[in-house]
Design a protein around this motif. Structure first.
Motif, PDB file in Angstrom:
ATOM      1  N   VAL A   1       0.802  -1.216   0.025  1.00 29.35           N
ATOM      2  CA  VAL A   1       0.037  -0.151  -0.101  1.00 29.35           C
ATOM      3  C   VAL A   1       1.019   1.089   0.050  1.00 29.35           C
ATOM      4  O   VAL A   1       1.738   1.435   0.846  1.00 29.35           O
ATOM      5  CB  VAL A   1      -0.901  -0.031   1.429  1.00 29.35           C
ATOM      6  N   ILE A   2       0.725   2.192  -1.060  1.00 30.46           N
ATOM      7  CA  ILE A   2       1.648   3.384  -1.289  1.00 30.46           C
ATOM      8  C   ILE A   2       0.542   4.467  -0.920  1.00 30.46           C
ATOM      9  O   ILE A   2      -0.428   4.577  -1.572  1.00 30.46           O
ATOM     10  CB  ILE A   2       2.431   3.524  -2.528  1.00 30.46           C
ATOM     11  N   GLU A   3       0.415   5.130   0.212  1.00 31.11           N
ATOM     12  CA  GLU A   3      -0.447   6.200   0.541  1.00 31.11           C
ATOM     13  C   GLU A   3       0.265   7.086   1.446  1.00 31.11           C
ATOM     14  O   GLU A   3       0.956   6.884   2.563  1.00 31.11           O
ATOM     15  CB  GLU A   3      -1.523   5.648   1.483  1.00 31.11           C
ATOM     16  N   ASP A   4       0.028   8.411   1.117  1.00 24.59           N
ATOM     17  CA  ASP A   4       0.864   9.493   1.594  1.00 24.59           C
ATOM     18  C   ASP A   4       0.005   9.781   3.106  1.00 24.59           C
ATOM     19  O   ASP A   4       0.684  10.486   4.009  1.00 24.59           O
ATOM     20  CB  ASP A   4       1.026  10.755   0.798  1.00 24.59           C
ATOM     21  N   ASP A   5      -1.003   9.625   3.311  1.00 23.55           N
ATOM     22  CA  ASP A   5      -1.890  10.007   4.433  1.00 23.55           C
ATOM     23  C   ASP A   5      -1.488   8.803   5.411  1.00 23.55           C
ATOM     24  O   ASP A   5      -2.061   7.663   5.179  1.00 23.55           O
ATOM     25  CB  ASP A   5      -3.225   9.850   4.405  1.00 23.55           C
TER      26      ASP A   5
ATOM     27  N   ASP B   1      -2.614   5.479  -3.848  1.00 20.93           N
ATOM     28  CA  ASP B   1      -3.012   6.809  -4.066  1.00 20.93           C
ATOM     29  C   ASP B   1      -2.793   7.240  -5.161  1.00 20.93           C
ATOM     30  O   ASP B   1      -1.415   7.186  -5.690  1.00 20.93           O
ATOM     31  CB  ASP B   1      -2.958   7.632  -2.880  1.00 20.93           C
ATOM     32  N   ILE B   2      -3.418   8.073  -5.867  1.00 23.77           N
ATOM     33  CA  ILE B   2      -2.847   8.762  -7.332  1.00 23.77           C
ATOM     34  C   ILE B   2      -1.936  10.099  -6.680  1.00 23.77           C
ATOM     35  O   ILE B   2      -1.121  10.247  -7.167  1.00 23.77           O
ATOM     36  CB  ILE B   2      -3.952   9.305  -8.342  1.00 23.77           C
ATOM     37  N   ARG B   3      -2.622  10.611  -5.962  1.00 28.57           N
ATOM     38  CA  ARG B   3      -1.803  11.893  -5.240  1.00 28.57           C
ATOM     39  C   ARG B   3      -0.853  11.516  -4.211  1.00 28.57           C
ATOM     40  O   ARG B   3      -1.476  11.156  -2.873  1.00 28.57           O
ATOM     41  CB  ARG B   3      -2.666  13.260  -5.120  1.00 28.57           C
TER      42      ARG B   3
ATOM     43  N   SER C   1       6.281  12.886  -2.777  1.00 28.50           N
ATOM     44  CA  SER C   1       7.145  11.864  -3.409  1.00 28.50           C
ATOM     45  C   SER C   1       7.527  12.204  -5.084  1.00 28.50           C
ATOM     46  O   SER C   1       7.045  13.158  -5.379  1.00 28.50           O
ATOM     47  CB  SER C   1       6.099  10.486  -3.845  1.00 28.50           C
ATOM     48  N   ARG C   2       8.656  11.727  -5.255  1.00 29.51           N
ATOM     49  CA  ARG C   2       9.376  11.807  -6.573  1.00 29.51           C
ATOM     50  C   ARG C   2       8.152  11.700  -7.751  1.00 29.51           C
ATOM     51  O   ARG C   2       8.156  12.124  -8.770  1.00 29.51           O
ATOM     52  CB  ARG C   2      10.245  10.745  -6.763  1.00 29.51           C
ATOM     53  N   TYR C   3       7.078  10.531  -7.485  1.00 26.71           N
ATOM     54  CA  TYR C   3       6.145  10.222  -8.584  1.00 26.71           C
ATOM     55  C   TYR C   3       4.718  10.349  -7.809  1.00 26.71           C
ATOM     56  O   TYR C   3       4.728   9.891  -6.831  1.00 26.71           O
ATOM     57  CB  TYR C   3       6.246   8.759  -9.049  1.00 26.71           C
ATOM     58  N   ASN C   4       3.653  10.523  -8.715  1.00 28.38           N
ATOM     59  CA  ASN C   4       2.524  10.298  -8.215  1.00 28.38           C
ATOM     60  C   ASN C   4       2.270   8.987  -8.654  1.00 28.38           C
ATOM     61  O   ASN C   4       2.915   8.361  -9.308  1.00 28.38           O
ATOM     62  CB  ASN C   4       1.464  11.100  -9.027  1.00 28.38           C
TER      63      ASN C   4
ATOM     64  N   SER D   1      -8.360   7.304  -5.499  1.00 28.91           N
ATOM     65  CA  SER D   1      -8.043   8.613  -5.501  1.00 28.91           C
ATOM     66  C   SER D   1      -9.615   9.506  -5.248  1.00 28.91           C
ATOM     67  O   SER D   1     -10.408   8.510  -5.660  1.00 28.91           O
ATOM     68  CB  SER D   1      -7.658   9.288  -7.073  1.00 28.91           C
ATOM     69  N   ALA D   2      -9.551  10.414  -4.474  1.00 27.86           N
ATOM     70  CA  ALA D   2     -10.957  10.862  -4.440  1.00 27.86           C
ATOM     71  C   ALA D   2     -11.064  12.313  -5.588  1.00 27.86           C
ATOM     72  O   ALA D   2     -12.070  12.753  -5.499  1.00 27.86           O
ATOM     73  CB  ALA D   2     -10.975  12.208  -3.199  1.00 27.86           C
TER      74      ALA D   2
END
Length: 120
Positions: free
Chosen positions: A7-11, A52-54, A58-61, A84-85
């Motif tokens: 899972v890659i999620e910034d939140d 997540d898309i955003r 990060s270096r990439y979305n 994504s929302a």
């Protein structure tokens, strides 16, 4: 054999929710709060990637990472579920070659159903 989900999620709070959801169903879960290099994804042999898309900071979305991964490692068939929302998330997911897209907020049962289907 235990399935392994990345899972890659910034939140961080949402990441913890993902981890709880999947570990309650006996899936091994790796959580990253920033996008890794595509090589990392390929080397680790995940059964599913959810991102997540955003991805702030990060270096990439997520859609960029998905596109790069799919182009660089065409023989790696690890399914990617983008989330994504954003209103155009489904378009971004389709354009980058994601296997599935889900809008946020998401239904837990729907997430588990889709994850299970993607992992076979």
């Amino acid at each position: 054999m235990e399935k392994h989900i990345l899972v890659i999620e910034d939140d961080k709070e949402i990441s913890e929710i993902f981890q709880l959801i999947f570990e309650l169903k006996d899936y091994h879960t790796t959580i990253l709060n920033i996008a890794p290099d595509p090589e990392y994804i390929c080397e680790q042999k995940f059964d599913l990637i959810i991102m997540d898309i955003r991805l702030l900071g990060s270096r990439y979305n997520g859609n960029e990472l998905c596109r790069i991964f799919k182009l660089k490692y065409p023989d790696n068939k690890t399914p990617i579920l983008l989330m994504s929302a954003e209103s155009n998330g489904n378009i971004l997911a389709r354009e980058c070659g994601a296997d599935e897209f889900m809008h946020k907020p998401f239904d837990v049962d729907d997430l588990l159903t889709r994850a299970s289907a993607l992992m076979g």
